[in-house]
Design a protein around this motif. Structure first.
Motif, PDB file in Angstrom:
ATOM      1  N   ARG A 118      54.402 -13.643  17.498  1.00 33.05           N
ATOM      2  CA  ARG A 118      53.266 -14.408  17.438  1.00 33.05           C
ATOM      3  C   ARG A 118      51.940 -13.929  17.178  1.00 33.05           C
ATOM      4  O   ARG A 118      51.947 -12.715  17.537  1.00 33.05           O
ATOM      5  CB  ARG A 118      52.978 -15.448  18.675  1.00 33.05           C
ATOM      6  N   VAL A 119      50.796 -14.454  16.788  1.00 32.25           N
ATOM      7  CA  VAL A 119      49.517 -14.155  17.076  1.00 32.25           C
ATOM      8  C   VAL A 119      49.349 -13.599  18.370  1.00 32.25           C
ATOM      9  O   VAL A 119      49.608 -14.609  19.240  1.00 32.25           O
ATOM     10  CB  VAL A 119      48.533 -15.058  16.348  1.00 32.25           C
ATOM     11  N   PRO A 120      48.870 -12.490  18.831  1.00 37.65           N
ATOM     12  CA  PRO A 120      48.361 -12.130  20.026  1.00 37.65           C
ATOM     13  C   PRO A 120      47.493 -13.352  20.790  1.00 37.65           C
ATOM     14  O   PRO A 120      46.685 -14.155  20.259  1.00 37.65           O
ATOM     15  CB  PRO A 120      47.640 -10.925  20.119  1.00 37.65           C
ATOM     16  N   ASN A 121      48.161 -13.757  22.102  1.00 39.51           N
ATOM     17  CA  ASN A 121      47.372 -14.618  22.956  1.00 39.51           C
ATOM     18  C   ASN A 121      47.367 -15.969  22.370  1.00 39.51           C
ATOM     19  O   ASN A 121      46.642 -16.999  23.055  1.00 39.51           O
ATOM     20  CB  ASN A 121      45.861 -14.107  23.178  1.00 39.51           C
ATOM     21  N   TYR A 153      43.043 -19.493  14.912  1.00 37.70           N
ATOM     22  CA  TYR A 153      42.294 -19.535  13.966  1.00 37.70           C
ATOM     23  C   TYR A 153      41.618 -18.348  13.465  1.00 37.70           C
ATOM     24  O   TYR A 153      41.650 -17.848  12.313  1.00 37.70           O
ATOM     25  CB  TYR A 153      40.921 -20.824  14.119  1.00 37.70           C
ATOM     26  N   ASP A 154      40.746 -17.697  14.465  1.00 35.86           N
ATOM     27  CA  ASP A 154      40.385 -16.484  13.966  1.00 35.86           C
ATOM     28  C   ASP A 154      41.408 -15.259  13.631  1.00 35.86           C
ATOM     29  O   ASP A 154      40.874 -14.466  12.529  1.00 35.86           O
ATOM     30  CB  ASP A 154      39.390 -15.886  15.112  1.00 35.86           C
ATOM     31  N   ASN A 155      42.537 -15.137  14.128  1.00 33.20           N
ATOM     32  CA  ASN A 155      43.189 -14.127  13.830  1.00 33.20           C
ATOM     33  C   ASN A 155      44.055 -14.266  12.731  1.00 33.20           C
ATOM     34  O   ASN A 155      44.644 -13.371  12.109  1.00 33.20           O
ATOM     35  CB  ASN A 155      44.104 -13.614  15.090  1.00 33.20           C
ATOM     36  N   LEU A 156      44.409 -15.770  12.431  1.00 28.90           N
ATOM     37  CA  LEU A 156      45.406 -15.990  11.378  1.00 28.90           C
ATOM     38  C   LEU A 156      45.020 -17.083  10.529  1.00 28.90           C
ATOM     39  O   LEU A 156      44.961 -16.724   8.996  1.00 28.90           O
ATOM     40  CB  LEU A 156      46.863 -16.444  11.855  1.00 28.90           C
ATOM     41  N   LEU A 157      44.541 -18.147  10.820  1.00 26.95           N
ATOM     42  CA  LEU A 157      43.988 -19.273   9.935  1.00 26.95           C
ATOM     43  C   LEU A 157      43.200 -19.036   8.811  1.00 26.95           C
ATOM     44  O   LEU A 157      42.920 -19.213   7.802  1.00 26.95           O
ATOM     45  CB  LEU A 157      44.159 -20.600  10.519  1.00 26.95           C
ATOM     46  N   GLU A 158      41.813 -18.387   9.775  1.00 25.96           N
ATOM     47  CA  GLU A 158      40.545 -18.295   8.848  1.00 25.96           C
ATOM     48  C   GLU A 158      40.960 -17.086   7.788  1.00 25.96           C
ATOM     49  O   GLU A 158      40.767 -17.360   6.564  1.00 25.96           O
ATOM     50  CB  GLU A 158      39.758 -17.616   9.830  1.00 25.96           C
ATOM     51  N   PRO A 159      41.599 -15.761   8.106  1.00 28.27           N
ATOM     52  CA  PRO A 159      41.840 -14.890   6.753  1.00 28.27           C
ATOM     53  C   PRO A 159      42.980 -15.501   6.096  1.00 28.27           C
ATOM     54  O   PRO A 159      42.672 -15.199   4.832  1.00 28.27           O
ATOM     55  CB  PRO A 159      42.304 -13.640   7.789  1.00 28.27           C
ATOM     56  N   LEU A 160      43.789 -16.200   6.389  1.00 31.40           N
ATOM     57  CA  LEU A 160      44.798 -16.921   5.444  1.00 31.40           C
ATOM     58  C   LEU A 160      44.050 -17.810   4.749  1.00 31.40           C
ATOM     59  O   LEU A 160      44.332 -17.729   2.985  1.00 31.40           O
ATOM     60  CB  LEU A 160      45.685 -17.693   6.106  1.00 31.40           C
TER      61      LEU A 160
END
Length: 411
Positions: A118-121, A153-160
């Motif tokens: 998963r995305v960390p944390n 959001y910060d680590n996956l959804l926003e860059p995606l």
């Protein structure tokens, strides 16, 4: 000459329409104002770098079914490469942490139960919030709908979202992101395998298509700009250009596969998107470890996506209207600093090329989505194709190819 279809524009939408028509035995005439095909999806020799580069970077997914069918049709299905598992590596430039999102191949997303995948944390239950996209309304933005899901959001959804929509999430519509996720993550890892050309964009998407069309007798007219169309009642009767005047017979049809601003000039009164977003691509004559995927997502810097290619390292910055006027030397220095932190590269900036696409895609805002036209027009023998049309997808290769297929069906 009866029954010909005139395709105006040899970008991805035009090539998809032309090859689809040619596959059915239709006689096609393909017009292109430039001396080359592919539009924003092409490769060329760069004299300053001394090698061949792509004008941009395009990451496809195995679930892009229209694009995969297009490649199969033109005999280029084996021209893509990518990891043998659905993996997406990221490097956080602020913390220095490196991690990889790993999906399982099946539709049931048991990968969210494995912390290391998963995305960390994040926790497994965090991903249930993606169901919010199922009820995305036309005026919902990505940030308003998903922005409270930190750190997912910060680590996956926003860059995606930035990569898929080429629009900042605070103003980007959530609906097209929902469509992308529905056809990839929601369908499981088999539909989410990253794919990109083994050699270059032209070698995968353009050159095989032109060869396919030539073999089937398509007339290719490069360097031919269509400046206007003559009409009579509800039919297009002619194409007019600086050095040409083509009569459209009663049983012939036209596919208009140009950028939206060109389509609007040729068809007064046509409503099309009229706000656009830039993309910046930087190509450095250098090399990095390709890793298991061949690309990386970078967080916390100017650089967003990094691709290791045969002779260059290519970096993409999307939704770049706020960076389009940045001096190229300053931009290259900033991006190279990101690459140094991520991959331990030397301090000296190698030879580079900055490619700026000022109107790379339409802005994927709710207001602009409402301006996307359908393929059909008020003229019985004229249809539209292009990633700006109402495909339901953002302005991607998959959207462009689907629009071409739709236009071919109408034509």
């Amino acid at each position: 000459m009866a029954g010909r279809v005139h395709v105006i524009g040899a970008g991805m939408a035009g090539l998809a329409a032309a090859t689809s028509l040619a596959s059915r035995g239709t006689r096609v005439v393909l017009y292109e104002a430039a001396k080359w095909a592919g539009g924003r999806c092409r490769s060329y020799e760069d004299a300053s770098l001394g090698c061949r580069i792509d004008n941009g970077n395009h990451l496809l997914l195995s679930g892009n079914h229209a694009t995969m069918a297009y490649l199969a049709r033109i005999g280029a299905a084996d021209s893509l490469t990518g990891p043998n598992r659905p993996v997406f590596p990221f490097i956080d430039l602020v913390s220095g942490a490196a991690w990889t999102l790993r999906l399982n191949r099946g539709r049931l997303p048991w990968w969210v139960l494995r912390k290391s995948w998963r995305v960390p944390n994040t926790k497994a239950r965090d991903y249930l919030a993606l169901r919010r996209l199922d009820r995305a309304r036309a005026d919902d933005t990505v940030a308003a709908l998903l922005g409270d899901l930190d750190p997912l959001y910060d680590n996956l959804l926003e860059p995606l979202a930035i990569a898929a929509l080429n629009t900042k999430p605070r103003i980007a519509a959530a609906a097209p992101l929902a469509a992308v996720i529905a056809e990839s993550l929601r369908r499981g890892g088999r539909a989410s395998m990253p794919r990109f050309p083994k050699i270059g964009l032209s070698e995968s998407f353009v050159d095989p298509a032109l060869a396919y069309l030539r073999e089937r007798g398509t007339e290719l007219r490069f360097g031919t700009r269509i400046a206007g169309m003559t009409v009579s009642d509800d039919h297009v009767t002619g194409l007019v250009g600086p050095n040409m005047d083509e009569i459209i017979a009663p049983d012939e049809r036209v596919v208009l596969a140009t950028p939206p601003w060109v389509a609007a000039d040729l068809l007064p009164g046509l409503t099309v998107p009229d706000a656009f977003e830039a993309i910046l691509n930087l190509h450095f004559r250098a090399g990095i470890d390709a890793g298991e995927a061949g690309f990386y997502g970078l967080l916390g810097g100017a650089a967003e996506w990094v691709f290791e290619k045969t002779e260059v390292v290519s970096v993409t910055i999307s939704a770049a209207n706020d960076r389009i006027d940045t001096d190229s030397d300053a931009l290259a220095l900033e991006v190279w600093s990101d690459l140094r932190r991520a991959f331990g590269l030397p301090r000296t900036v190698p030879p580079y090329r900055v490619v700026k696409e000022k109107r790379a895609t339409f802005a994927a805002t709710p207001e602009q989505l409402a301006r996307r036209p359908d393929a059909a027009t008020r003229f019985k023998n004229l249809v539209l194709a292009g990633d700006y049309t109402a495909t339901g997808l953002p302005a991607t290769i998959e959207g462009a190819v689907r629009s071409g297929e739709t236009a071919a069906t109408f034509a």
